[in-house]
Structure formats: structure tokens, C-alpha cells
Design a protein around this motif. Structure first.
Motif, PDB file in Angstrom:
ATOM      1  N   ARG A   6       0.856  -1.186   0.000  1.00 31.45           N
ATOM      2  CA  ARG A   6       0.000   0.000   0.000  1.00 31.45           C
ATOM      3  C   ARG A   6       0.893   1.236   0.000  1.00 31.45           C
ATOM      4  NH1 ARG A   6      -5.647   0.724   2.962  1.00 31.45           N
ATOM      5  NH2 ARG A   6      -6.075  -0.591   1.153  1.00 31.45           N
ATOM      6  N   ILE A   7       0.665   2.118  -0.978  1.00 32.48           N
ATOM      7  CA  ILE A   7       1.472   3.325  -1.101  1.00 32.48           C
ATOM      8  C   ILE A   7       0.547   4.544  -1.100  1.00 32.48           C
ATOM      9  CG2 ILE A   7       3.290   2.126  -2.366  1.00 32.48           C
ATOM     10  CD1 ILE A   7       2.277   3.457  -4.922  1.00 32.48           C
ATOM     11  N   ALA A  15      -4.239  16.516  -3.076  1.00 32.59           N
ATOM     12  CA  ALA A  15      -4.862  15.207  -2.849  1.00 32.59           C
ATOM     13  C   ALA A  15      -3.845  14.256  -2.248  1.00 32.59           C
ATOM     14  CB  ALA A  15      -5.400  14.630  -4.165  1.00 32.59           C
ATOM     15  N   LEU A  16      -4.347  13.283  -1.497  1.00 34.55           N
ATOM     16  CA  LEU A  16      -3.533  12.145  -1.064  1.00 34.55           C
ATOM     17  C   LEU A  16      -4.098  10.923  -1.766  1.00 34.55           C
ATOM     18  CD1 LEU A  16      -1.211  11.236   0.891  1.00 34.55           C
ATOM     19  CD2 LEU A  16      -3.031  10.462   2.410  1.00 34.55           C
ATOM     20  N   LEU A  17      -3.334  10.389  -2.691  1.00 34.46           N
ATOM     21  CA  LEU A  17      -3.757   9.239  -3.488  1.00 34.46           C
ATOM     22  C   LEU A  17      -3.204   7.975  -2.847  1.00 34.46           C
ATOM     23  CD1 LEU A  17      -5.194   8.442  -6.184  1.00 34.46           C
ATOM     24  CD2 LEU A  17      -2.919   8.496  -7.245  1.00 34.46           C
ATOM     25  N   VAL A  18      -4.086   7.083  -2.419  1.00 32.06           N
ATOM     26  CA  VAL A  18      -3.695   5.852  -1.733  1.00 32.06           C
ATOM     27  C   VAL A  18      -4.151   4.663  -2.565  1.00 32.06           C
ATOM     28  CG1 VAL A  18      -3.895   4.492   0.379  1.00 32.06           C
ATOM     29  CG2 VAL A  18      -3.938   7.003   0.497  1.00 32.06           C
ATOM     30  N   CYS A  19      -3.263   3.714  -2.773  1.00 31.19           N
ATOM     31  CA  CYS A  19      -3.661   2.515  -3.522  1.00 31.19           C
ATOM     32  C   CYS A  19      -2.753   1.346  -3.171  1.00 31.19           C
ATOM     33  CB  CYS A  19      -3.636   2.778  -5.023  1.00 31.19           C
ATOM     34  SG  CYS A  19      -1.991   2.993  -5.724  1.00 31.19           S
ATOM     35  N   ASP A  20      -3.225   0.157  -3.489  1.00 31.93           N
ATOM     36  CA  ASP A  20      -2.455  -1.070  -3.320  1.00 31.93           C
ATOM     37  C   ASP A  20      -1.851  -1.470  -4.654  1.00 31.93           C
ATOM     38  OD1 ASP A  20      -3.139  -1.187  -0.677  1.00 31.93           O
ATOM     39  OD2 ASP A  20      -4.783  -2.613  -0.960  1.00 31.93           O
ATOM     40  N   VAL A  21      -0.569  -1.824  -4.639  1.00 31.91           N
ATOM     41  CA  VAL A  21       0.143  -2.225  -5.847  1.00 31.91           C
ATOM     42  C   VAL A  21       0.563  -3.683  -5.697  1.00 31.91           C
ATOM     43  CG1 VAL A  21       2.120  -1.773  -7.339  1.00 31.91           C
ATOM     44  CG2 VAL A  21       1.013   0.119  -6.131  1.00 31.91           C
ATOM     45  N   ASP A  22       0.191  -4.497  -6.651  1.00 29.83           N
ATOM     46  CA  ASP A  22       0.558  -5.914  -6.632  1.00 29.83           C
ATOM     47  C   ASP A  22       1.949  -6.059  -7.245  1.00 29.83           C
ATOM     48  OD1 ASP A  22       0.819  -8.617  -6.745  1.00 29.83           O
ATOM     49  OD2 ASP A  22      -1.017  -8.988  -7.871  1.00 29.83           O
ATOM     50  N   THR A  23       2.967  -5.944  -6.414  1.00 30.27           N
ATOM     51  CA  THR A  23       4.338  -6.029  -6.914  1.00 30.27           C
ATOM     52  C   THR A  23       4.705  -7.451  -7.331  1.00 30.27           C
ATOM     53  OG1 THR A  23       5.091  -6.208  -4.622  1.00 30.27           O
ATOM     54  CG2 THR A  23       5.127  -4.023  -5.626  1.00 30.27           C
ATOM     55  N   ASP A  24       4.012  -8.451  -6.791  1.00 37.62           N
ATOM     56  CA  ASP A  24       4.287  -9.829  -7.212  1.00 37.62           C
ATOM     57  C   ASP A  24       3.952 -10.033  -8.686  1.00 37.62           C
ATOM     58  OD1 ASP A  24       5.165 -10.522  -4.722  1.00 37.62           O
ATOM     59  OD2 ASP A  24       3.266 -11.422  -4.080  1.00 37.62           O
ATOM     60  N   ALA A  25       2.957  -9.284  -9.179  1.00 37.38           N
ATOM     61  CA  ALA A  25       2.567  -9.436 -10.581  1.00 37.38           C
ATOM     62  C   ALA A  25       3.700  -9.038 -11.508  1.00 37.38           C
ATOM     63  CB  ALA A  25       1.321  -8.590 -10.869  1.00 37.38           C
ATOM     64  N   ALA A  26       4.441  -7.973 -11.135  1.00 34.24           N
ATOM     65  CA  ALA A  26       5.583  -7.571 -11.949  1.00 34.24           C
ATOM     66  C   ALA A  26       6.661  -8.646 -11.937  1.00 34.24           C
ATOM     67  CB  ALA A  26       6.152  -6.247 -11.437  1.00 34.24           C
TER      68      ALA A  26
END
Length: 578
Positions: A2-3, A232-243
């Protein structure tokens, strides 16, 4: 992972105020469960600090603010832009974690084109850098570092980075947000990494920063996008395993590794955060807490840039109220609309200043528009001041027919009246000239060009009409009389005057100006494009002769790829024509 991306509106030189913004964003990111938070390029000083970077004590103060921010980073990793004074000066990103400054990455690619002067101030860094956050390798970049393929992004990816982060201060011009995101998506595909681009937002002198922070997956598809023109504060989850999985199916990184593209990459450290473990969504889905903000149509995008640039220029420089001359023409109408949207009707005044040549129609339209928008309207006729000037100069001008001199006197009387209002009440004067007029010198020095801020100085006349047309339909209530738009443009400084008496029609003029001013095409190339030969030579001559006027114009908002001032810098004294 989560970034969080902190899209902040910083103020150049307000180090304490910028620290407060950054600390607030870090706290909000921690509350959202982010393991990593990004803050824009040079956020501690604001961007661009320009020759403030020649002051040694600025760096000491910036470092002190950075250390204070670092103390707030227990349980989260923050990447924060700051100017670093070491053996030289660097545009740097500090990695803050566990209450301290744990690593510093130095920008490798320094832009020195357009509005950028980074080679004037900074030394380039020499090493790409990766860090490890909760077991995920992250590559660090700053703005221009990502604008070209190769280092530092590719070496960082080859060193194992599955997420590239880019902290940026990327100035706006029409269409740039879409082009920039396409470039970011391409870097993600090139390197098989997710990319998080964290941008500055807000107005700074002539520049507007649109934000549009975005996170894309390794396919280049958006995971989350912040809105334009707002903090704005943009928060999201990144699936780094997919890369990582994608790299097992693609041989390009292996070929690059064998081909010698792997450069020395510094390792900035490994960090474990206290962020909660969130279930990751597939990388192509919407962010759990962020959204993919829609990008507005091109005309709306420009209008919103004008509003933000006006609001921030006035607000950051301490102006509470604006005044402008309202002629009943389309240019001053657009400036008034922007000013009201930026400041509110109670903070805008207009002056209607008719001369003997002003038609009842334009005066009536000006007063109607002012009433529809709810702004204070001051009636200041200039008949008598003009007669006084004519009497004063009568003996000196004896035997000479009236000409441009008398036309310019009217504009200068109006400029004096507006500046008197400015002095008396502390209001800032907004000028109303557009880019087409400024290009060819169709303005009066110390007259209609006199003021503190030129809202539409980079807006061609044809675009003025488009912006007004869009604004008329925005709210479902049209404040403009139709005749403001339908009436042929005129300065109304002599009987029956029209702009077309002195200039080609604007739909002929503006494309030639685009080629000559923004693309640096010569007369032969413009004629080869099909433009009228006589019109080309007339316009090129007028543009060249008006350089001294433009150099004395007030600052205004950049919305084209090449604006006068910071972008297009030509000598006043020059014998080169075309």
C-alpha cells in the motif's frame, strides 16, 4: 504494497509551511495504512526555487526542516524532495524512516530546456538507487530521470525493483497530462515494473502544476489517478508480485542484463514498517482507497489551469482583491470569469471606462456581465481626461493629424485609473491582453499592458473564444450577453475601428503564430505549409518588432508548450528577421 502519493501545493520559500503540509500528508498516509509515502520534488523549498539556491543558508534551513519531518516517520517510509548541499548542490530525494534520514538519492538527469534551468543550480547525481520496503525492492527517480528510457530506471529494474517511484514538479501546458501518463506507462512496460508518479500541484509565478499523480501497473494500465489542479492524497495497493511474475515470461530484462545495461546501483537500505497487512487486489483493478480520476476535456483543462494559476498567484503573494478594465469585449469577459471563479465575486471589481469612441453596446454588455456575476462595477468615463491631454499637447502637436498617439493616450489614461485603484485599495490589476495580441504588439505599452498579472497572456485569441464558449455552458446559467462573443473584435480607440483593420483574421493569424512563435518555423516553411505569403511576412515582422513590449509585460499563466518569457527568450536588440 500500500502506497500513498501526496500531491501537495507548496509555496516557494515557505519552508515551515511546506514542512507542515508534508507532515500532515505523512500522518494521513500512516492512518491509511500505507507503507510508503511519496512527496513531490523539492517539496521542502517549493519548486522552482530559482536563485534562492544561490543562498548558502537556505540549505541549512532546508536540512533542518527535513530532519524535523524525518522524526515523524516511525512506522512508514517517506521519500521527500529537498535541495542537498554536500560537496556540491543536488536535487535530491531523502528516504526517511524510523525517525531519521536513512538514504539520499540524487537526480541523475537535469533538464535545461523550456522553463527549466537545473544545470544552473545542480550537479547531476551519478548512481541509481534502490531501497527495500517490507521486502519489496523500490527504485527511486526524480522527474526528468523517468522522461527518457535507460538509466536510472532500467538499472534499478535490473537490480530487482518491482516498483519505480518518481517524485516530480512537472509544469502544465495543454495536453501535457495525457502525454506524460503515456510516457510513464511506456516506462512501466519497458522495465516490467509498476510506476508511481507523485506530482506537485498549484501555481508558482507563471507556472501551473496540474498534479495528475498516477500509479500504473507493469502493463502501463492505471491503478489510481489523482484529480488535476487540487491537492490530494492518493492511496492505492500495488501488486508487486505481478511484476515479478511477468519477468518470468519475458526475456527482455535478461537480454539487457547480458547486454551490459546493468549499471552500479546503490542500495539505500531495507525498512520494515508497521503498516497493516492489506489483501492485495489484482494490479489492473481500481485502488482500494484511491480512484482513477477522469481527465477533463482539453478546453476545461486549460480553463481550470487559468483559475488555479490566478488564485495561487494572488493568494501566495498576499493580494485579497483584483480589479480589471471591462470593455464589453471577449478578452476582458474571459479574464473576469476566471477571476470570479478563482477569487469569488466579492473579491473582484471592474471599471467601465468609456471614451468618445466606446459604443453603447459594449458599455451595456460590460455592465450587464458585471451585474450577472455580482461584482462591483465602477463607472469612470475618460472623455474629460482625454480632452485635458489634447489641450495640454495641442500646441506641441499643432499641424499634425490625430493618429496612433491619441489612441494610445486613451489606453494609458485607463491604465492610470486602474493603477490608482490598485494603489488606493491594495488591489492587483489584471490585464486582459491575449497571446495573439502580445505576439504582434497589438497593445499599448503602459496602457492596457499595465498591471500586476496577465491572466490570458499565453491564450491565443481563437482559444479565448473556445474557453468562453465552454464556460457559458458549465453551470447551465449563461452570464454573458451574446453580443460580447458575436461582435467583431475592436479596441474602440477610433471611429468604427476593428482588429481586422490592422491584423489578418484571427483564424489566419493564430496558425501562423503557432508555427513562428512556438515551433520556430521560418517564413519559407510557413509559406510552404500553405499560409498566405503576405500575411506571413507581415506577422513575422510584427512579432520581431514587439519583443521590447513583451519584455515589459507582467507575468502570466503558461498554458501552451512555448510561452513568452520563461520559454521563448529572444534578444530585444537583434537584426535577424524570421
Amino acid at each position: 504494497m500500500r502506497i500513498a502519493l501526496a500531491q501537495l501545493n507548496t509555496v516557494v520559500g515557505d519552508l515551515a509551511g511546506n514542512r507542515t503540509l508534508i507532515e500532515g500528508a505523512i500522518a494521513d498516509a500512516k492512518s491509511a495504512g500505507a507503507a510508503l509515502v511519496l512527496v513531490p520534488e523539492l517539496a521542502i523549498t517549493g519548486y522552482p526555487p530559482e536563485d534562492l539556491l544561490l543562498k548558502e543558508h537556505l540549505f541549512t534551513a532546508a536540512r533542518a526542516e527535513l530532519e524535523a519531518i524525518a522524526a515523524q516517520t516511525h512506522g512508514i517510509v517517506a521519500v521527500v524532495g529537498f535541495p542537498e548541499r554536500a560537496e556540491d548542490v543536488y536535487n535530491s530525494a531523502a528516504v526517511l524512516a524510523d525517525g531519521g534520514v536513512r538514504a539520499v538519492y540524487r537526480k541523475l538527469r537535469l533538464p535545461n530546456y523550456g522553463v527549466f534551468d537545473e544545470l544552473r543550480y545542480f550537479q547531476a547525481g551519478t548512481e541509481p538507487m534502490v531501497i527495500e520496503v517490507d521486502g519489496v525492492t523500490v527504485g527511486l527517480t526524480i522527474c526528468e530521470d523517468l522522461w527518457m528510457p535507460g538509466a536510472p530506471a532500467t538499472p534499478e529494474a535490473l537490480a530487482g525493483a518491482r516498483l519505480l517511484v518518481n517524485i516530480s514538479a512537472s509544469p502544465f501546458h495543454a495536453g501535457k497530462a495525457a502525454a506524460r501518463e503515456a510516457m510513464i506507462a511506456q516506462r512501466a512496460r519497458d522495465n516490467l515494473t509498476a510506476v508511481a508518479f507523485c506530482a506537485q500541484v498549484g501555481g508558482q509565478d507563471e507556472l501551473v502544476f496540474d498534479g495528475s499523480s498516477v500509479v500504473v501497473d507493469h502493463h502501463g494500465l492505471p491503478i489510481a489517478r489523482a484529480p488535476q489542479f487540487t491537492s490530494a492524497l492518493l492511496v492505492c495497493d500495488v501488486d508487486t508480485d505481478a511484476a515479478g511474475a511477468a519477468r518470468l515470461h519475458d526475456t527482455r530484462p535478461r537480454l539487457a542484463w547480458r547486454g551490459g545495461e546493468r549499471a552500479a546501483v546503490a542500495h539505500g537500505g531495507s525498512f520494515t514498517t508497521a503498516a497493516p497487512d492489506h489483501a492485495l487486489a489484482p494490479s489492473t483493478t481500481r485502488a482500494q482507497e484511491g480512484t482513477i480520476a477522469e481527465r477533463p476535456p482539453a478546453v476545461q483543462e486549460v480553463y481550470e489551469a487559468l483559475v488555479l494559476g490566478t488564485r495561487d498567484y494572488l493568494g501566495k503573494n498576499g493580494f485579497r482583491h483584483a480589479v480589471l478594465g471591462l470593455s464589453g469585449g471577449v478578452d476582458s469577459a474571459l479574464v473576469l470569469l476566471v477571476a470570479v471563479d478563482a477569487l469569488g465575486a466579492d473579491r473582484v471589481s471592474v471599471a467601465v471606462m468609456p471614451s468618445r469612441y466606446s459604443s453603447g453596446g459594449t458599455q451595456g454588455d460590460a455592465r450587464t456581465l458585471a451585474a450577472n456575476l455580482g461584482v462591483q462595477c465602477l463607472d469612470l468615463p475618460i472623455h474629460e481626461p482625454m480632452e485635458s491631454y489634447e489641450q495640454l499637447l495641442g500646441e506641441v502637436f499643432a499641424g499634425r493629424d490625430p493618429d496612433l498617439t491619441e489612441e494610445n493616450l486613451q489606453a494609458r489614461i485607463r491604465g492610470n485609473l486602474l493603477m490608482a485603484l490598485s494603489n488606493k485599495f491594495g488591489w492587483i490589476v489584471l490585464t486582459t491582453g491575449n497571446k495573439s495580441e502580445m505576439s504582434v504588439g497589438y497593445s499599448t505599452l503602459y496602457g492596457d499592458s499595465a498591471g500586476g498579472f496577465a491572466v490570458i497572456k499565453d491564450v491565443p485569441k481563437t482559444l479565448v473564444y473556445e474557453l468562453v464558449a465552454w464556460r457559458r455552458t458549465r453551470d447551465g446559467v449563461d452570464p454573458l450577453p451574446d453580443t460580447i462573443v458575436s461582435r467583431p473584435p475592436s479596441a474602440e480607440l477610433r471611429p468604427d475601428q476593428k482588429d481586422s483593420d490592422s491584423l489578418p483574421p484571427y483564424d489566419v493569424l493564430d496558425p501562423i503564430l503557432l508555427g513562428y512563435v512556438e515551433q520556430d518555423l521560418g517564413p519559407d516553411a510557413l509559406i510552404a505549409r500553405g499560409h498566405d505569403e503576405a500575411a506571413v511576412h507581415q506577422i513575422v515582422r510584427l512579432v520581431d518588432l514587439a519583443e521590447y513590449k513583451r519584455r515589459q509585460s507582467p507575468p502570466g499563466i503558461k498554458i501552451t508548450p512555448r510561452a513568452f518569457g520563461r520559454d521563448r527568450r529572444l534578444p530585444i536588440t537583434s537584426r535577424w528577421r524570421g
